[in-house]
Design a protein around this motif. Structure first.
Motif, PDB file in Angstrom:
ATOM      1  N   VAL A   1      40.803  34.445  52.741  1.00  0.00           N
ATOM      2  CA  VAL A   1      40.307  35.817  52.631  1.00  0.00           C
ATOM      3  C   VAL A   1      41.160  36.692  53.544  1.00  0.00           C
ATOM      4  CG1 VAL A   1      38.334  37.345  52.921  1.00  0.00           C
ATOM      5  CG2 VAL A   1      37.970  34.977  52.191  1.00  0.00           C
TER       6      VAL A   1
ATOM      7  N   ALA B   1      28.103  33.701  49.646  1.00  0.00           N
ATOM      8  CA  ALA B   1      28.535  35.099  49.653  1.00  0.00           C
ATOM      9  C   ALA B   1      30.049  35.212  49.840  1.00  0.00           C
ATOM     10  CB  ALA B   1      27.810  35.862  50.767  1.00  0.00           C
ATOM     11  N   VAL B   2      30.654  34.254  50.565  1.00  0.00           N
ATOM     12  CA  VAL B   2      32.106  34.258  50.768  1.00  0.00           C
ATOM     13  C   VAL B   2      32.812  34.111  49.425  1.00  0.00           C
ATOM     14  CG1 VAL B   2      34.030  33.059  51.889  1.00  0.00           C
ATOM     15  CG2 VAL B   2      31.853  33.287  53.077  1.00  0.00           C
TER      16      VAL B   2
ATOM     17  N   GLU C   1      31.377  34.679  46.364  1.00  0.00           N
ATOM     18  CA  GLU C   1      31.015  35.777  45.461  1.00  0.00           C
ATOM     19  C   GLU C   1      31.823  37.041  45.761  1.00  0.00           C
ATOM     20  OE1 GLU C   1      27.002  38.022  43.764  1.00  0.00           O
ATOM     21  OE2 GLU C   1      26.874  36.689  45.504  1.00  0.00           O
ATOM     22  N   LYS C   2      32.102  37.275  47.033  1.00  0.00           N
ATOM     23  CA  LYS C   2      32.829  38.485  47.411  1.00  0.00           C
ATOM     24  C   LYS C   2      34.250  38.479  46.840  1.00  0.00           C
ATOM     25  CE  LYS C   2      33.985  41.291  51.470  1.00  0.00           C
ATOM     26  NZ  LYS C   2      33.955  41.360  52.949  1.00  0.00           N
ATOM     27  N   SER C   3      34.889  37.292  46.815  1.00  0.00           N
ATOM     28  CA  SER C   3      36.276  37.208  46.351  1.00  0.00           C
ATOM     29  C   SER C   3      36.392  36.897  44.868  1.00  0.00           C
ATOM     30  CB  SER C   3      37.032  36.133  47.147  1.00  0.00           C
ATOM     31  OG  SER C   3      37.097  36.462  48.511  1.00  0.00           O
TER      32      SER C   3
ATOM     33  N   GLY D   1      33.605  36.928  42.559  1.00  0.00           N
ATOM     34  CA  GLY D   1      32.467  37.384  41.760  1.00  0.00           C
ATOM     35  C   GLY D   1      32.886  38.051  40.464  1.00  0.00           C
ATOM     36  N   LYS D   2      34.046  38.731  40.459  1.00  0.00           N
ATOM     37  CA  LYS D   2      34.504  39.411  39.247  1.00  0.00           C
ATOM     38  C   LYS D   2      34.905  38.427  38.150  1.00  0.00           C
ATOM     39  CE  LYS D   2      38.898  40.012  41.656  1.00  0.00           C
ATOM     40  NZ  LYS D   2      39.840  40.998  42.217  1.00  0.00           N
TER      41      LYS D   2
END
Length: 249
Positions: A162, A173-174, A176-178, A180-181
């Motif tokens: 990251v 969440a780590v 999903e943040k990167s 998730g798209k």
């Protein structure tokens, strides 16, 4: 003599500013309670979604394994040979240091992010990567990882990249943040994308920092830099990579 009465609480007027402050505090407290309830509800819904995804993937893996057994039995019953589909995924481990490496293999090792000894990466197997592996065969060993190996590596040794930093995957969440798209929101999604070499394999593989493995206990051969089929350790070892990686994990 004049008598004075002590005013009661009802007789004392409350300042307007204090009334406004109490009203705003009560409103903020209500909003906070509502927000917490909403977050708790969303967290519960997401957790249920993750459980559903994990169950779906598990059923998919079991169905694929049973289908493989069925095809083998069918071929045997008809007197034929069953030839499994060509592997799409390899796990590559660097087993040699930096001394006496020609420029071209050195560049390939850099492209594959195998910068240190005992570094490992997942790689999609196609014509280009096969030719790259041929170039660096004396410096690496590789093979076809099974589900147990993939899961063990990501859960135990998995780190995320990251902002060019090595971040432990301590929370979904780590991921999903990167990712998730790409509809990859949890560890099981990441494992599924890697294991099945899905459409977003490149992004999932680049998201994972190269695995830093330990030296295996009494697993290296005496002549380590010979090819695996010659009694050494380099080159393609197919399914035997699983024993090696699980001892290095």
């Amino acid at each position: 003599m004049v008598a004075y009465n002590v005013p009661t609480a009802n007789d004392v007027l409350v300042p307007e500013t204090l009334l406004k402050k109490n009203k705003s505090n009560a409103k903020a407290a209500e909003a906070l309670v509502a927000k917490k309830a909403e977050l708790r509800k969303a967290k519960l819904a997401k957790r249920r979604e993750l459980f559903k995804r994990a169950a779906k993937y598990d059923a998919e893996y079991k169905a694929a394994a049973l289908n493989e057994i069925r095809l083998r039995r069918q071929a045997k019953a008809e007197g034929n040979y069953y030839v499994p589909a060509q592997e799409k995924l390899v796990f590559v481990v660097r087993i040699r240091g930096i001394n006496n490496i020609a420029p071209k293999p050195r560049k390939v090792l850099q492209l594959l992010r195998l910068l240190q000894i005992n570094n490992g990466v997942f790689l999609r197997l196609n014509k280009a990567t096969t030719e790259m592996l041929q170039l660096i065969q004396p410096y690496v060993t590789y093979g076809y990882p099974n589900m147990k190996t993939i899961r063990g590596l990501i859960y135990k040794r998995g780190y995320a990249k990251v902002n060019k930093q090595r971040i432990p995957i301590s929370d979904n969440a780590v991921i999903e943040k990167s990712l998730g798209k790409y509809n990859i929101i949890c560890v099981e999604d990441l494992i599924h994308e890697i294991a099945t070499v899905g459409p977003h394999f490149k992004q999932a593989s680049n998201f994972l920092w190269p695995f830093k493995l330990s030296n295996p206990n009494n697993m290296w051969k005496e002549r380590k830099f010979l090819h695996f089929i010659e009694g050494g350790d380099t080159g393609n070892r197919e399914n035997f990579i699983n024993n090696l990686v699980q001892s290095m994990n």
